[in-house]
Scaffold this motif. Structure first.
Motif, PDB file in Angstrom:
ATOM      1  N   ARG A 103     -12.926   0.004   7.582  1.00 30.37           N
ATOM      2  CA  ARG A 103     -12.452   0.581   6.316  1.00 30.37           C
ATOM      3  C   ARG A 103     -12.286  -0.476   5.239  1.00 30.37           C
ATOM      4  O   ARG A 103     -12.495  -0.201   4.063  1.00 30.37           O
ATOM      5  N   GLU A 104     -11.879  -1.680   5.640  1.00 32.08           N
ATOM      6  CA  GLU A 104     -11.718  -2.748   4.658  1.00 32.08           C
ATOM      7  C   GLU A 104     -13.048  -3.161   4.036  1.00 32.08           C
ATOM      8  O   GLU A 104     -13.081  -3.687   2.933  1.00 32.08           O
ATOM      9  N   PHE A 163      -5.091   2.220  -8.619  1.00 30.10           N
ATOM     10  CA  PHE A 163      -4.494   2.779  -7.399  1.00 30.10           C
ATOM     11  C   PHE A 163      -5.419   2.561  -6.199  1.00 30.10           C
ATOM     12  O   PHE A 163      -4.998   2.066  -5.152  1.00 30.10           O
ATOM     13  N   ALA A 179       2.039   1.739  -3.381  1.00 31.89           N
ATOM     14  CA  ALA A 179       1.009   2.324  -4.252  1.00 31.89           C
ATOM     15  C   ALA A 179       0.977   3.842  -4.094  1.00 31.89           C
ATOM     16  O   ALA A 179       0.909   4.586  -5.076  1.00 31.89           O
ATOM     17  N   ILE A 180       1.062   4.310  -2.868  1.00 28.28           N
ATOM     18  CA  ILE A 180       1.082   5.758  -2.615  1.00 28.28           C
ATOM     19  C   ILE A 180       2.332   6.381  -3.245  1.00 28.28           C
ATOM     20  O   ILE A 180       2.274   7.416  -3.909  1.00 28.28           O
ATOM     21  N   MET A 205      -4.437  11.761 -13.079  1.00 30.95           N
ATOM     22  CA  MET A 205      -4.378  10.317 -13.371  1.00 30.95           C
ATOM     23  C   MET A 205      -5.418   9.923 -14.411  1.00 30.95           C
ATOM     24  O   MET A 205      -6.481  10.527 -14.499  1.00 30.95           O
ATOM     25  N   GLU A 263       2.021   4.476   6.455  1.00 29.10           N
ATOM     26  CA  GLU A 263       2.100   4.075   5.048  1.00 29.10           C
ATOM     27  C   GLU A 263       1.922   5.281   4.129  1.00 29.10           C
ATOM     28  O   GLU A 263       2.621   5.420   3.128  1.00 29.10           O
ATOM     29  N   LYS A 311       0.828  -1.208   0.000  1.00 23.82           N
ATOM     30  CA  LYS A 311       0.000   0.000   0.000  1.00 23.82           C
ATOM     31  C   LYS A 311       0.865   1.262   0.000  1.00 23.82           C
ATOM     32  O   LYS A 311       0.564   2.225  -0.702  1.00 23.82           O
ATOM     33  N   SER A 333      -9.502   4.668   3.868  1.00 27.19           N
ATOM     34  CA  SER A 333      -9.000   3.404   3.337  1.00 27.19           C
ATOM     35  C   SER A 333      -8.231   2.675   4.428  1.00 27.19           C
ATOM     36  O   SER A 333      -7.735   3.311   5.355  1.00 27.19           O
ATOM     37  N   PRO A 334      -8.130   1.351   4.307  1.00 28.94           N
ATOM     38  CA  PRO A 334      -7.372   0.610   5.315  1.00 28.94           C
ATOM     39  C   PRO A 334      -5.872   0.833   5.168  1.00 28.94           C
ATOM     40  O   PRO A 334      -5.136  -0.042   4.755  1.00 28.94           O
ATOM     41  N   LEU A 335      -5.442   2.025   5.487  1.00 27.19           N
ATOM     42  CA  LEU A 335      -4.051   2.451   5.350  1.00 27.19           C
ATOM     43  C   LEU A 335      -3.620   3.022   6.678  1.00 27.19           C
ATOM     44  O   LEU A 335      -4.392   3.731   7.309  1.00 27.19           O
ATOM     45  N   ARG A 352      -5.492  -1.034  -5.081  1.00 26.48           N
ATOM     46  CA  ARG A 352      -4.301  -1.386  -4.304  1.00 26.48           C
ATOM     47  C   ARG A 352      -4.391  -0.900  -2.873  1.00 26.48           C
ATOM     48  O   ARG A 352      -4.100  -1.622  -1.926  1.00 26.48           O
ATOM     49  N   VAL A 353      -4.794   0.367  -2.740  1.00 28.87           N
ATOM     50  CA  VAL A 353      -4.863   0.976  -1.414  1.00 28.87           C
ATOM     51  C   VAL A 353      -5.923   0.282  -0.548  1.00 28.87           C
ATOM     52  O   VAL A 353      -5.779   0.174   0.662  1.00 28.87           O
ATOM     53  N   LYS A 354      -6.966  -0.224  -1.199  1.00 23.12           N
ATOM     54  CA  LYS A 354      -8.014  -0.912  -0.448  1.00 23.12           C
ATOM     55  C   LYS A 354      -7.632  -2.351  -0.147  1.00 23.12           C
ATOM     56  O   LYS A 354      -8.394  -3.077   0.473  1.00 23.12           O
ATOM     57  N   ALA A 389     -11.514   0.530  13.511  1.00 21.39           N
ATOM     58  CA  ALA A 389     -11.610   1.387  12.328  1.00 21.39           C
ATOM     59  C   ALA A 389     -11.043   0.694  11.087  1.00 21.39           C
ATOM     60  O   ALA A 389     -11.604   0.782  10.005  1.00 21.39           O
ATOM     61  N   ARG A 390      -9.951  -0.002  11.247  1.00 12.60           N
ATOM     62  CA  ARG A 390      -9.320  -0.629  10.084  1.00 12.60           C
ATOM     63  C   ARG A 390     -10.224  -1.691   9.447  1.00 12.60           C
ATOM     64  O   ARG A 390     -10.380  -1.736   8.229  1.00 12.60           O
ATOM     65  N   ARG A 398       2.050   6.508  -7.081  1.00 15.19           N
ATOM     66  CA  ARG A 398       1.049   7.504  -7.465  1.00 15.19           C
ATOM     67  C   ARG A 398       1.616   8.898  -7.334  1.00 15.19           C
ATOM     68  O   ARG A 398       1.495   9.748  -8.206  1.00 15.19           O
TER      69      ARG A 398
END
Ligand SMILES: Nc1ncnc2c1ncn2[C@@H]1O[C@H](COP(=O)(O)OP(=O)(O)O)[C@@H](O)[C@H]1O
Ligand SMILES: [Mg+2]
Lengths: 254, 242
Positions: free
Chosen positions: B79-80, B103, A7-8, B95, A110, A4, A104-106, B106-108, B75-76, A11
């Protein structure tokens, strides 16, 4: 780097290389480097002519060109880095993409790691492009090469450290301009506090002086890279990045 | 699947003015597979409530559970399992649409092997195949909103929350967007906010009415509209809170 964070990072890098700001910055830095480089060369020429009359003056290319060039580029970076870092997070807040990252799950680390590594690439490319001028000296004349390499390594460390602080400032701001001005003020204070600290003297003066980057760039522009100075810049990087990550975690409280 | 438990949020008012209670004790419960409309006039607290649900804004008090996970403690995990379209679609203008969606995937946390299929699926689902190579910054409002929806769907989340998904669209685009949201019925649990009554009657199985930060009416559409039309109910509810 986690997938992740990568990815950041990718980008961010893509966004840097597809928007004009990066090219404007690089050109500006190159142009300024060229200007200072050629003025220093002209000055050096004059010194060479004088030295035939006054034999004691040194005619070292490193001392007359490389050292003042590195010192000047440092100051240019103080003004340029805020322009690079000001948008890092402020811009995402403005366009609303930060809302996407936030939900997002970040982890905050990250996000910050991805952004910081991309920033490092941008700063490294910018700084290293200016190395064409000292490199041309190596080709056409005979300066000592090792101090040039050390000087540039120091300049990169300096940029990386100020970049980390700029990232932290940007993580606090939702307005680009404010973020830029604030970074510039922080940089200038850090940079300029050196002289008064020297005047104060004593333990306190020495302590303040230790904290300013200027006191840690003195030796590397002369081609000496000291463990102490490296440690200082690496610490600055960690502090900046760590605080930026904490600031993002805190964000949800707003 | 979505359970709000006395969600409240107070914003500090400017100097001298009173604090704003943007949401006060908002509670409701949404079962699996439902499409729920959160209905309320502008400033009712819809976005505030949604932002608390999606873990973007911390509640002043109360909490919520999404897919059985607490928004504060887990929270995580929340979010998933969540797809979210904010009131402004969160696009990176520099983009290309396809790039952007991979993108987000990937982040998700979509696995890199499944990335391509995931992106192709949402491009197709949201009718974006023709603009897949265009820059997000050059898209019309209707397409931007659809890319925003695609972004919320790309990791196949069980819960989807859309903040005014049809605002700013022209009538044709509104029809298309509603059709798209309707097609999510069953597979996903969907919460949309809106200030348009017809949107709720056309699309939703349940309704939660908000006014001045409070829930004034909630239930299945059949229940709510059994005796009186939704318009009457809405106006009564608004009168009631003043
Ligand atoms: N960040 C904020 N700071 C201060 N007040 C806010 C903030 N966000 C929303 N509000 C206020 O809270 C109330 C509800 O806003 P919002 O949730 O956006 O309503 P809606 O989405 O239903 O139109 C409004 O009065 C708005 O001005
Ligand atoms: Mg709103």
């Amino acid at each position: 780097m986690s997938a992740k964070a990568r990815a950041i990072f990718l980008r961010e890098l893509r966004s840097w290389f597809t928007t004009p700001l990066f090219y404007v910055l690089c050109s500006a830095f190159l142009l300024l480097s060229a200007f200072f480089f050629f003025s220093l060369i002209l000055q050096f020429n004059a010194v060479l002519q004088q030295s035939s009359i006054v034999p004691e003056t040194t005619t070292s290319l490193n001392e007359w060109v490389i050292l003042p060039l590195l010192e000047t580029l440092e100051i240019v970076l103080v003004f340029l880095i805020p322009v690079v870092t000001m948008r890092l997070l402020a811009e995402e807040r403005r366009t609303g993409t930060f809302e996407l990252l936030k939900t997002s799950p970040l982890s905050a680390s990250e996000i910050v790691a991805g952004k910081y590594f991309a920033l490092l690439v941008v700063l490294a490319v910018t700084v290293l492009l200016s190395a064409v001028f000292p490199a041309s000296l190596v080709i056409f004349s005979d300066p000592e090469v090792a101090p040039i390499l050390v000087g540039y390594a120091g300049l990169l460390l300096f940029a990386a450290a100020f970049g980390a602080i700029g990232l932290f400032v940007s993580s606090l701001c939702s307005n680009q301009t404010i973020s830029g001005v604030l970074s510039l003020v922080v940089f200038l204070v850090l940079y300029l506090i050196d002289t008064p600290a020297e005047k104060i003297g004593g333990t306190f003066g020495r302590m303040v002086r230790y904290l300013t980057p200027a006191s840690h760039t003195e030796s590397f522009v002369r081609g000496v890279l000291q463990g102490d100075d490296i440690f200082y810049f690496i610490s600055l990087i960690f502090v900046g990045v760590f605080l930026a990550a904490r600031a993002l975690e805190f964000e949800r409280l707003r | 699947m979505i359970e709000a438990l006395k969600l409240s949020r107070v914003f500090p008012g400017g100097t001298g003015s009173q604090d704003i209670a943007a949401a006060s004790d908002v509670s409701f419960s949404i079962g699996k597979g439902a499409i729920v409309g959160m209905l309320g006039p502008n400033g009712a607290g819809k976005s505030t409530t949604i932002r608390m649900l999606v873990t973007s804004l911390l509640p002043s008090s109360g909490t919520a559970r999404i897919a059985d996970f607490d928004i504060l403690k887990n929270a995580r995990e929340v979010r998933e399992r969540l797809g979210y379209l904010p009131d402004q679609p969160p696009l990176y203008n520099e983009m290309r649409v396809r790039e952007y969606l991979s993108f987000v995937a990937r982040v998700k946390g979509v696995h890199s092997r499944e990335l391509r299929t995931a992106v192709d699926r949402v491009l197709d689902q949201c009718d974006l195949v023709t603009v897949a190579g265009r820059l997000c910054g050059n898209l019309s409002r209707g397409f931007r909103q659809r890319v925003g929806l695609a972004q919320a769907l790309v990791h196949r989340p069980p819960v989807i929350i859309l903040d005014e998904p049809t605002s700013g669209l022209d009538p044709l685009q509104i029809v298309e967007m509603r059709k798209l949201i309707g097609s999510l019925r069953g597979e996903h649990t969907v919460l949309i906010s809106t200030h348009i009554l017809q949107e709720v009657t056309q699309l939703c199985s349940h309704v939660v009415m908000l006014a001045r930060g409070k829930v004034v009416l909630s239930g299945s559409l059949d229940e709510v509209t059994r005796e009186k039309s939704i318009e009457t109910r809405f106006i009564e509810a608004l009168d009631h809170v003043g």
